[in-house]
Enzyme design. Structure first.
Site, PDB file in Angstrom:
ATOM      1  N   ARG A  89      43.909  36.240  54.594  1.00 62.54           N
ATOM      2  CA  ARG A  89      45.308  36.441  54.213  1.00 62.54           C
ATOM      3  C   ARG A  89      45.897  37.695  54.862  1.00 62.54           C
ATOM      4  O   ARG A  89      46.696  38.409  54.249  1.00 62.54           O
ATOM      5  CB  ARG A  89      45.451  36.526  52.692  1.00 62.54           C
ATOM      6  CG  ARG A  89      44.974  35.279  51.953  1.00 62.54           C
ATOM      7  CD  ARG A  89      45.807  34.058  52.298  1.00 62.54           C
ATOM      8  NE  ARG A  89      45.461  32.926  51.454  1.00 62.54           N
ATOM      9  CZ  ARG A  89      44.610  31.953  51.825  1.00 62.54           C
ATOM     10  NH1 ARG A  89      44.065  31.990  53.032  1.00 62.54           N
ATOM     11  NH2 ARG A  89      44.348  30.953  51.017  1.00 62.54           N
ATOM     12  N   SER A  98      49.783  30.444  45.441  1.00 65.54           N
ATOM     13  CA  SER A  98      48.789  31.293  44.784  1.00 65.54           C
ATOM     14  C   SER A  98      49.325  32.714  44.649  1.00 65.54           C
ATOM     15  O   SER A  98      49.832  33.288  45.602  1.00 65.54           O
ATOM     16  CB  SER A  98      47.488  31.306  45.582  1.00 65.54           C
ATOM     17  OG  SER A  98      46.899  30.021  45.595  1.00 65.54           O
ATOM     18  N   GLU A 118      48.647  38.145  46.477  1.00 66.14           N
ATOM     19  CA  GLU A 118      48.825  37.331  47.682  1.00 66.14           C
ATOM     20  C   GLU A 118      50.309  37.142  47.965  1.00 66.14           C
ATOM     21  O   GLU A 118      50.739  37.109  49.116  1.00 66.14           O
ATOM     22  CB  GLU A 118      48.126  35.977  47.534  1.00 66.14           C
ATOM     23  CG  GLU A 118      48.218  35.115  48.774  1.00 66.14           C
ATOM     24  CD  GLU A 118      47.265  33.936  48.746  1.00 66.14           C
ATOM     25  OE1 GLU A 118      47.631  32.890  49.290  1.00 66.14           O
ATOM     26  OE2 GLU A 118      46.158  34.066  48.190  1.00 66.14           O
TER      27      GLU A 118
END
Length: 311
Positions: A166, A215, A297
């Site tokens: 990420r 998410s 995130e």
């Protein structure tokens, strides 16, 4: 603020709540929608270097705070959403939706099926090294074309982006305009069937009909749903949130999903403050429960709006 002349659209005070999936956020001081890459380059070259710039995709993984964003928000549109196939490579504009790129590739017998259930557009997928079902952008990315904050147009090989879980290392203020992916061959019918199965799995486990940004927190292990032996529930953010008793937790108009507790929802007219505050409460409760500090995130940007007591 004196701004360069543009061929695209430049608007002051655009409400960013209209442009994010969570439907929250204050205004952009300026919102720029460039006509094409040359328009973007000329604008950035002529813009005072002290003016902050924020490249924004389709707002799928973003909380814009209620006080809005100073400077210029750049949002790519129709001039940047084309997808074409060149041999075993797929070249996609940064504004192309991930799902559309996956389908277009599959029609040509190229396997980028992992993109089918990733929300958002290609630019954001590259910046976040998005992944699903054991595949990541870093497994397929060849290079990106980008416009730097100086206005210079550059091509950046994937190896220079330091793609991690990420994360990527793009130059500050750079705007991705196009990405090139390499893909394995496959039968179009089989690829289409795989994507249909992935969509069914997603819809069965995620609150896809509610206002969310995907998410909320990164998995502490850095693992996605890979099916590898080490990819256990104990390494997943959703499991830690559930164990901390935060499934379905509410704060103002914000709620953690009952269906998937790692999804933060705008369930009843939430403000950005509601959403971010609930997220921070979840982080604290998980830390108390497990000793693990979850990392966001969802990107959170902009200024906090003052509260009624002036804070």
């Amino acid at each position: 603020m004196e701004l360069p002349q543009v061929r695209g659209k430049l608007r002051a005070g655009q409400a960013l709540s209209d442009l994010t999936w969570l439907r929250v956020g204050g205004p952009a001081e300026w919102l720029f929608r460039p006509a094409d890459a040359d328009d973007l380059s000329a604008f950035l070259a002529g813009l005072d270097a002290s003016v902050p710039v924020f490249p924004m995709g389709v707002g799928s993984n973003l909380i814009v705070r209620d006080g809005g964003i100073a400077g210029v928000v750049i949002r790519l549109g129709r001039g940047f959403n084309a997808t074409r196939v060149e041999g075993d490579r797929v070249v996609a504009g940064a504004a192309a939706l991930d799902a559309h790129v996956a389908r277009k590739a599959a029609e040509a017998g190229l396997d980028l099926t992992f993109l089918r259930t990733i929300p958002g557009s290609v630019g954001g997928a590259v910046r976040m090294n998005a992944g699903c079902y054991g595949s990541y952008v870093s497994d397929h990315l060849v290079e990106v074309r980008a416009v730097l904050r100086s206005g210079a147009a550059v091509t950046i090989p994937a190896a220079d982006l330091a793609l991690g879980y990420r994360a990527s290392r793009l130059p500050e203020g750079a705007v991705i305009v196009e990405a090139t992916f390499a893909a394995d061959r496959g039968e179009p019918e089989a690829l289409a069937a795989r994507m249909a199965e992935q969509v069914a799995r997603r819809d069965a486990s995620q609150p896809t009909t509610e206002l969310s940004a995907g998410s909320t927190f990164r998995n502490p292990s850095g693992a996605s749903s890979t099916g590898r032996p080490e990819d256990t529930h104990e390494l997943k953010a959703w499991y830690l949130i559930d164990r901390a008793g935060m499934r379905g937790q509410r704060l103002g108009g914000a709620r953690m999903s009952d269906k998937h507790p790692n999804f933060l929802l705008n369930s009843n007219g939430a403000t950005a403050r509601d959403l971010e505050s609930l997220g921070e409460l979840v982080r604290e409760k998980v830390f108390q429960s497990s000793g693990i500090r979850l990392e966001w995130e969802i990107r959170r940007i902009g200024e906090m709006a003052p509260t009624s007591d002036g804070e």
